[in-house]
Write a protein that holds these residues in place. Sequence first.
Motif, PDB file in Angstrom:
ATOM      1  N   ASN A  77       0.850  -1.181   0.000  1.00  0.00           N
ATOM      2  CA  ASN A  77       0.000   0.000   0.000  1.00  0.00           C
ATOM      3  C   ASN A  77       0.885   1.230   0.000  1.00  0.00           C
ATOM      4  OD1 ASN A  77      -1.495   2.263   1.668  1.00  0.00           O
ATOM      5  ND2 ASN A  77      -3.028   1.003   0.658  1.00  0.00           N
ATOM      6  N   HIS A  78       0.823   1.991  -1.085  1.00  0.00           N
ATOM      7  CA  HIS A  78       1.582   3.238  -1.193  1.00  0.00           C
ATOM      8  C   HIS A  78       0.806   4.316  -0.447  1.00  0.00           C
ATOM      9  CE1 HIS A  78       3.234   6.885  -3.023  1.00  0.00           C
ATOM     10  NE2 HIS A  78       4.291   6.148  -3.336  1.00  0.00           N
ATOM     11  N   PRO A  79       1.479   5.104   0.397  1.00  0.00           N
ATOM     12  CA  PRO A  79       0.778   6.075   1.253  1.00  0.00           C
ATOM     13  C   PRO A  79      -0.133   7.052   0.499  1.00  0.00           C
ATOM     14  CG  PRO A  79       3.127   6.011   1.790  1.00  0.00           C
ATOM     15  CD  PRO A  79       2.921   5.123   0.612  1.00  0.00           C
ATOM     16  N   SER A  80       0.295   7.517  -0.671  1.00  0.00           N
ATOM     17  CA  SER A  80      -0.523   8.508  -1.372  1.00  0.00           C
ATOM     18  C   SER A  80      -1.246   7.961  -2.597  1.00  0.00           C
ATOM     19  CB  SER A  80       0.342   9.711  -1.782  1.00  0.00           C
ATOM     20  OG  SER A  80       1.383   9.305  -2.630  1.00  0.00           O
ATOM     21  N   ILE A  81      -0.791   6.820  -3.128  1.00  0.00           N
ATOM     22  CA  ILE A  81      -1.407   6.276  -4.340  1.00  0.00           C
ATOM     23  C   ILE A  81      -2.427   5.192  -4.022  1.00  0.00           C
ATOM     24  CG2 ILE A  81      -0.931   5.065  -6.513  1.00  0.00           C
ATOM     25  CD1 ILE A  81       1.850   6.386  -6.480  1.00  0.00           C
ATOM     26  N   GLY A  82      -2.145   4.364  -3.035  1.00  0.00           N
ATOM     27  CA  GLY A  82      -3.031   3.257  -2.685  1.00  0.00           C
ATOM     28  C   GLY A  82      -2.360   1.923  -2.960  1.00  0.00           C
ATOM     29  N   ASN A  83      -3.184   0.899  -3.134  1.00  0.00           N
ATOM     30  CA  ASN A  83      -2.668  -0.456  -3.341  1.00  0.00           C
ATOM     31  C   ASN A  83      -1.994  -0.571  -4.703  1.00  0.00           C
ATOM     32  OD1 ASN A  83      -3.643  -1.314  -0.865  1.00  0.00           O
ATOM     33  ND2 ASN A  83      -5.607  -1.962  -1.712  1.00  0.00           N
ATOM     34  N   LEU A  84      -0.773  -1.121  -4.698  1.00  0.00           N
ATOM     35  CA  LEU A  84      -0.015  -1.310  -5.926  1.00  0.00           C
ATOM     36  C   LEU A  84       0.585  -2.704  -5.972  1.00  0.00           C
ATOM     37  CD1 LEU A  84       2.035   2.017  -6.269  1.00  0.00           C
ATOM     38  CD2 LEU A  84       0.052   1.307  -7.631  1.00  0.00           C
ATOM     39  N   VAL A  85       0.632  -3.255  -7.163  1.00  0.00           N
ATOM     40  CA  VAL A  85       1.367  -4.484  -7.433  1.00  0.00           C
ATOM     41  C   VAL A  85       2.547  -4.079  -8.311  1.00  0.00           C
ATOM     42  CG1 VAL A  85       1.290  -6.764  -8.512  1.00  0.00           C
ATOM     43  CG2 VAL A  85      -0.708  -5.904  -7.274  1.00  0.00           C
ATOM     44  N   ASN A  86       3.757  -4.476  -7.911  1.00  0.00           N
ATOM     45  CA  ASN A  86       4.973  -4.101  -8.634  1.00  0.00           C
ATOM     46  C   ASN A  86       5.657  -5.325  -9.202  1.00  0.00           C
ATOM     47  OD1 ASN A  86       4.804  -1.335  -7.760  1.00  0.00           O
ATOM     48  ND2 ASN A  86       5.550  -2.031  -5.779  1.00  0.00           N
ATOM     49  N   ILE A  87       6.193  -5.173 -10.409  1.00  0.00           N
ATOM     50  CA  ILE A  87       7.077  -6.169 -11.005  1.00  0.00           C
ATOM     51  C   ILE A  87       8.428  -5.494 -11.137  1.00  0.00           C
ATOM     52  CG2 ILE A  87       7.592  -7.521 -13.066  1.00  0.00           C
ATOM     53  CD1 ILE A  87       4.618  -7.769 -13.550  1.00  0.00           C
ATOM     54  N   ILE A  88       9.451  -6.097 -10.533  1.00  0.00           N
ATOM     55  CA  ILE A  88      10.791  -5.505 -10.529  1.00  0.00           C
ATOM     56  C   ILE A  88      11.794  -6.543 -11.014  1.00  0.00           C
ATOM     57  CG2 ILE A  88      12.602  -4.460  -9.109  1.00  0.00           C
ATOM     58  CD1 ILE A  88      10.301  -3.565  -7.194  1.00  0.00           C
ATOM     59  N   GLN A  89      12.644  -6.141 -11.945  1.00  0.00           N
ATOM     60  CA  GLN A  89      13.734  -6.984 -12.438  1.00  0.00           C
ATOM     61  C   GLN A  89      15.026  -6.210 -12.274  1.00  0.00           C
ATOM     62  OE1 GLN A  89      13.903 -10.291 -14.351  1.00  0.00           O
ATOM     63  NE2 GLN A  89      15.879  -9.840 -13.452  1.00  0.00           N
ATOM     64  N   ASP A  90      15.990  -6.804 -11.594  1.00  0.00           N
ATOM     65  CA  ASP A  90      17.315  -6.199 -11.437  1.00  0.00           C
ATOM     66  C   ASP A  90      18.319  -7.044 -12.187  1.00  0.00           C
ATOM     67  OD1 ASP A  90      16.595  -4.072  -9.625  1.00  0.00           O
ATOM     68  OD2 ASP A  90      16.379  -5.600  -8.067  1.00  0.00           O
ATOM     69  N   GLY A  91      19.240  -6.385 -12.864  1.00  0.00           N
ATOM     70  CA  GLY A  91      20.317  -7.086 -13.551  1.00  0.00           C
ATOM     71  C   GLY A  91      21.536  -6.194 -13.620  1.00  0.00           C
ATOM     72  N   GLY A  92      22.516  -6.483 -12.794  1.00  0.00           N
ATOM     73  CA  GLY A  92      23.704  -5.635 -12.751  1.00  0.00           C
ATOM     74  C   GLY A  92      23.335  -4.218 -12.357  1.00  0.00           C
ATOM     75  N   SER A  93      23.717  -3.256 -13.179  1.00  0.00           N
ATOM     76  CA  SER A  93      23.411  -1.859 -12.850  1.00  0.00           C
ATOM     77  C   SER A  93      22.076  -1.402 -13.427  1.00  0.00           C
ATOM     78  CB  SER A  93      24.524  -0.950 -13.392  1.00  0.00           C
ATOM     79  OG  SER A  93      24.586  -1.054 -14.802  1.00  0.00           O
TER      80      SER A  93
END
Length: 69
Positions: free
Chosen positions: A22-38
């Motif tokens: 739950n984002h304080p100002s936006i509301g409920n969020l679903v995030n997809i995050i991919q990290d690879g090196g930098s």
Amino acid sequence: SMKTAHINNFCGANPIKISAHNHPSIGNLVNIIQDGGSLSFQHSMTPEQAREMASALLAMADSFEEVTA
């Protein structure tokens, strides 16, 4: 509290992270995050958009299956 799932890629590595919070100002969020090196990628969406994506993923996965009558 934030919930997180990890999905590996096709060779069993570099997991993509899916989280819900739950984002304080936006509301409920679903995030997809991919990290690879930098580099990193993040796609944030509403629960309804996440359901739409889940439906599209299921349809694409199911498109490989042939229906035999």
